[in-house]
Motif scaffolding. Structure first.
Motif, PDB file in Angstrom:
ATOM      1  N   ALA A 168      18.736   9.449 -10.181  1.00 28.35           N
ATOM      2  CA  ALA A 168      18.444   9.013  -8.812  1.00 28.35           C
ATOM      3  C   ALA A 168      17.409   9.885  -8.108  1.00 28.35           C
ATOM      4  O   ALA A 168      16.776   9.441  -7.151  1.00 28.35           O
ATOM      5  N   MET A 169      17.246  11.118  -8.564  1.00 33.73           N
ATOM      6  CA  MET A 169      16.374  12.079  -7.883  1.00 33.73           C
ATOM      7  C   MET A 169      15.223  12.480  -8.798  1.00 33.73           C
ATOM      8  O   MET A 169      15.469  13.067  -9.856  1.00 33.73           O
ATOM      9  N   PRO A 170      13.982  12.174  -8.461  1.00 36.36           N
ATOM     10  CA  PRO A 170      13.497  11.460  -7.275  1.00 36.36           C
ATOM     11  C   PRO A 170      13.524   9.950  -7.500  1.00 36.36           C
ATOM     12  O   PRO A 170      13.715   9.492  -8.625  1.00 36.36           O
ATOM     13  N   SER A 171      13.293   9.184  -6.443  1.00 38.04           N
ATOM     14  CA  SER A 171      13.242   7.729  -6.560  1.00 38.04           C
ATOM     15  C   SER A 171      11.820   7.296  -6.920  1.00 38.04           C
ATOM     16  O   SER A 171      10.931   7.298  -6.084  1.00 38.04           O
ATOM     17  N   LEU A 172      11.642   6.890  -8.180  1.00 37.88           N
ATOM     18  CA  LEU A 172      10.328   6.374  -8.565  1.00 37.88           C
ATOM     19  C   LEU A 172      10.158   4.924  -8.157  1.00 37.88           C
ATOM     20  O   LEU A 172       9.027   4.409  -8.189  1.00 37.88           O
ATOM     21  N   HIS A 173      11.254   4.255  -7.772  1.00 34.19           N
ATOM     22  CA  HIS A 173      11.079   2.961  -7.113  1.00 34.19           C
ATOM     23  C   HIS A 173      10.203   3.146  -5.870  1.00 34.19           C
ATOM     24  O   HIS A 173       9.249   2.408  -5.640  1.00 34.19           O
ATOM     25  N   VAL A 174      10.536   4.155  -5.095  1.00 35.27           N
ATOM     26  CA  VAL A 174       9.763   4.448  -3.886  1.00 35.27           C
ATOM     27  C   VAL A 174       8.392   5.031  -4.256  1.00 35.27           C
ATOM     28  O   VAL A 174       7.371   4.674  -3.666  1.00 35.27           O
ATOM     29  N   GLY A 175       8.379   5.932  -5.242  1.00 31.30           N
ATOM     30  CA  GLY A 175       7.120   6.563  -5.628  1.00 31.30           C
ATOM     31  C   GLY A 175       6.096   5.563  -6.118  1.00 31.30           C
ATOM     32  O   GLY A 175       4.940   5.570  -5.669  1.00 31.30           O
ATOM     33  N   TRP A 176       6.501   4.677  -7.027  1.00 33.70           N
ATOM     34  CA  TRP A 176       5.563   3.678  -7.536  1.00 33.70           C
ATOM     35  C   TRP A 176       5.140   2.708  -6.437  1.00 33.70           C
ATOM     36  O   TRP A 176       3.989   2.278  -6.392  1.00 33.70           O
ATOM     37  N   ALA A 177       6.088   2.348  -5.565  1.00 39.69           N
ATOM     38  CA  ALA A 177       5.745   1.444  -4.458  1.00 39.69           C
ATOM     39  C   ALA A 177       4.722   2.096  -3.531  1.00 39.69           C
ATOM     40  O   ALA A 177       3.806   1.431  -3.027  1.00 39.69           O
ATOM     41  N   LEU A 178       4.868   3.397  -3.295  1.00 39.14           N
ATOM     42  CA  LEU A 178       3.900   4.114  -2.458  1.00 39.14           C
ATOM     43  C   LEU A 178       2.526   4.131  -3.128  1.00 39.14           C
ATOM     44  O   LEU A 178       1.495   3.950  -2.458  1.00 39.14           O
ATOM     45  N   TRP A 179       2.497   4.345  -4.440  1.00 38.91           N
ATOM     46  CA  TRP A 179       1.240   4.297  -5.192  1.00 38.91           C
ATOM     47  C   TRP A 179       0.565   2.939  -5.008  1.00 38.91           C
ATOM     48  O   TRP A 179      -0.632   2.863  -4.711  1.00 38.91           O
ATOM     49  N   CYS A 180       1.339   1.880  -5.180  1.00 45.29           N
ATOM     50  CA  CYS A 180       0.794   0.528  -4.992  1.00 45.29           C
ATOM     51  C   CYS A 180       0.279   0.347  -3.568  1.00 45.29           C
ATOM     52  O   CYS A 180      -0.810  -0.203  -3.346  1.00 45.29           O
ATOM     53  N   GLY A 181       1.062   0.802  -2.604  1.00 45.37           N
ATOM     54  CA  GLY A 181       0.693   0.625  -1.207  1.00 45.37           C
ATOM     55  C   GLY A 181      -0.597   1.330  -0.844  1.00 45.37           C
ATOM     56  O   GLY A 181      -1.459   0.763  -0.149  1.00 45.37           O
ATOM     57  N   VAL A 182      -0.735   2.557  -1.294  1.00 50.61           N
ATOM     58  CA  VAL A 182      -1.953   3.318  -0.987  1.00 50.61           C
ATOM     59  C   VAL A 182      -3.184   2.624  -1.561  1.00 50.61           C
ATOM     60  O   VAL A 182      -4.218   2.493  -0.890  1.00 50.61           O
ATOM     61  N   LEU A 183      -3.085   2.146  -2.799  1.00 46.00           N
ATOM     62  CA  LEU A 183      -4.233   1.520  -3.442  1.00 46.00           C
ATOM     63  C   LEU A 183      -4.571   0.169  -2.822  1.00 46.00           C
ATOM     64  O   LEU A 183      -5.749  -0.173  -2.656  1.00 46.00           O
ATOM     65  N   LEU A 184      -3.543  -0.603  -2.480  1.00 47.38           N
ATOM     66  CA  LEU A 184      -3.801  -1.889  -1.826  1.00 47.38           C
ATOM     67  C   LEU A 184      -4.442  -1.679  -0.456  1.00 47.38           C
ATOM     68  O   LEU A 184      -5.340  -2.424  -0.051  1.00 47.38           O
ATOM     69  N   TRP A 185      -3.978  -0.692   0.275  1.00 49.45           N
ATOM     70  CA  TRP A 185      -4.545  -0.400   1.591  1.00 49.45           C
ATOM     71  C   TRP A 185      -5.976   0.129   1.477  1.00 49.45           C
ATOM     72  O   TRP A 185      -6.858  -0.252   2.251  1.00 49.45           O
ATOM     73  N   ARG A 186      -6.198   0.976   0.499  1.00 47.90           N
ATOM     74  CA  ARG A 186      -7.510   1.623   0.393  1.00 47.90           C
ATOM     75  C   ARG A 186      -8.580   0.703  -0.186  1.00 47.90           C
ATOM     76  O   ARG A 186      -9.734   0.732   0.269  1.00 47.90           O
ATOM     77  N   TYR A 187      -8.223  -0.112  -1.169  1.00 49.36           N
ATOM     78  CA  TYR A 187      -9.227  -0.902  -1.869  1.00 49.36           C
ATOM     79  C   TYR A 187      -9.119  -2.401  -1.635  1.00 49.36           C
ATOM     80  O   TYR A 187      -9.992  -3.152  -2.078  1.00 49.36           O
TER      81      TYR A 187
END
Length: 278
Positions: A168-187
């Protein structure tokens, strides 16, 4: 050479990512650790959150477990989008943003490996597996009749033994979602893509807590792992360039040919009149 000058082979990228994901999945299984230790870590995280007043997973889990209209869609989001959206963003970058693809892929790979280190060093029991006295409901088990998963996280029925429920530690569900979010927002050029870039990591964070799969601090750790992975990935190209400058590189026919590129990556044919003018 730059990414623009030398595009990556699609089959080599697919092989690389497959190997990394296989190592990640196998590593999670090998890092199961001691159940008693994992429960102790989970309770320590919960107590720390209670002291800080940030145990947000409790009210969210009560809401999701009492309202099926929220809990059932949340379980579907948890069980599926993690494995669909991330590959989709990778493919989108490869086809539409090839200049940014390599650095984004490296960021994802490095962060995932850091997450595996976290699973190994700190096996953690998720809230849903704590004793019922702590007030959590396993919504994946509660609503399992509505989906393909059983009572063991998001694994399909009968395959629960192939997953590590104490990672459970760390949550890569959240980590991968953040990666996706940053790239979608940036590009992303379309406002819808940029909106999804904001919404996806936010919804994922609520879902992992509401389904009692992660603590709030797990989600925060997932974001921290991605930040660390980004910092490391930014330094790798310079280090790689210094290493290559000290070695003799013989291509041996390994340069990417035009036939190995997807149609979207191939350069436009040169205009005959322009060529004649030169």
């Amino acid at each position: 050479m730059t990414d623009r000058q030398k595009p990556t082979r699609w089959w080599a990228e697919l092989l690389l990512l497959g190997l990394v994901y296989g190592a990640y999945t196998g590593g999670r299984l090998l890092a199961r650790g001691d159940v008693h230790l994992a429960v102790g870590h989970g309770l320590a995280i919960l107590r720390a959150e209670e002291v800080l007043g940030i145990d947000l997973e409790r009210p969210l889990n009560r809401l999701f477990s009492h309202q099926g209209l929220l809990g059932i869609p949340a379980d579907f989001v948890y069980a599926s989008l993690h494995y669909l959206v991330t590959p989709a963003v990778l493919v989108w970058l490869y086809l539409r943003r090839p200049q940014q693809y390599r650095s984004a892929r490296t960021w994802l790979v490095v962060s995932t490996l850091l997450g595996l280190v976290g699973f190994t060093l700190m096996p953690t029991c998720p809230p849903r597996l704590l004793d019922s006295v702590y007030g959590f409901t396993d919504t994946m088990a509660q609503y399992s009749a509505y989906g393909w998963w059983g009572a063991e996280a998001s694994a399909p029925r009968g395959l629960g033994g192939l997953t590590n429920q104490y990672a459970a530690m760390p949550s890569l569900h959240v980590g991968w979602a953040l990666w996706c979010g940053v790239l979608l927002w940036r590009y992303g050029r379309h406002p819808l893509l940029r909106g999804l870039g904001v919404a996806y990591p936010a919804v994922t964070t609520l879902v992992v807590m509401g389904t009692a799969n992660h603590y709030f601090l797990d989600a925060a750790a997932g974001a921290a792992v991605m930040a660390a992975g980004y910092a490391i990935a930014r330094r790798l190209p310079a280090r790689t360039a210094r290493f290559r400058s000290k070695t003799t590189i013989v291509s041996g026919g390994w340069d990417t040919s035009a036939r190995e590129l997807l149609p979207a990556q191939r350069p436009a044919p040169e205009d005959d009149s322009a060529a004649a003018a030169r």
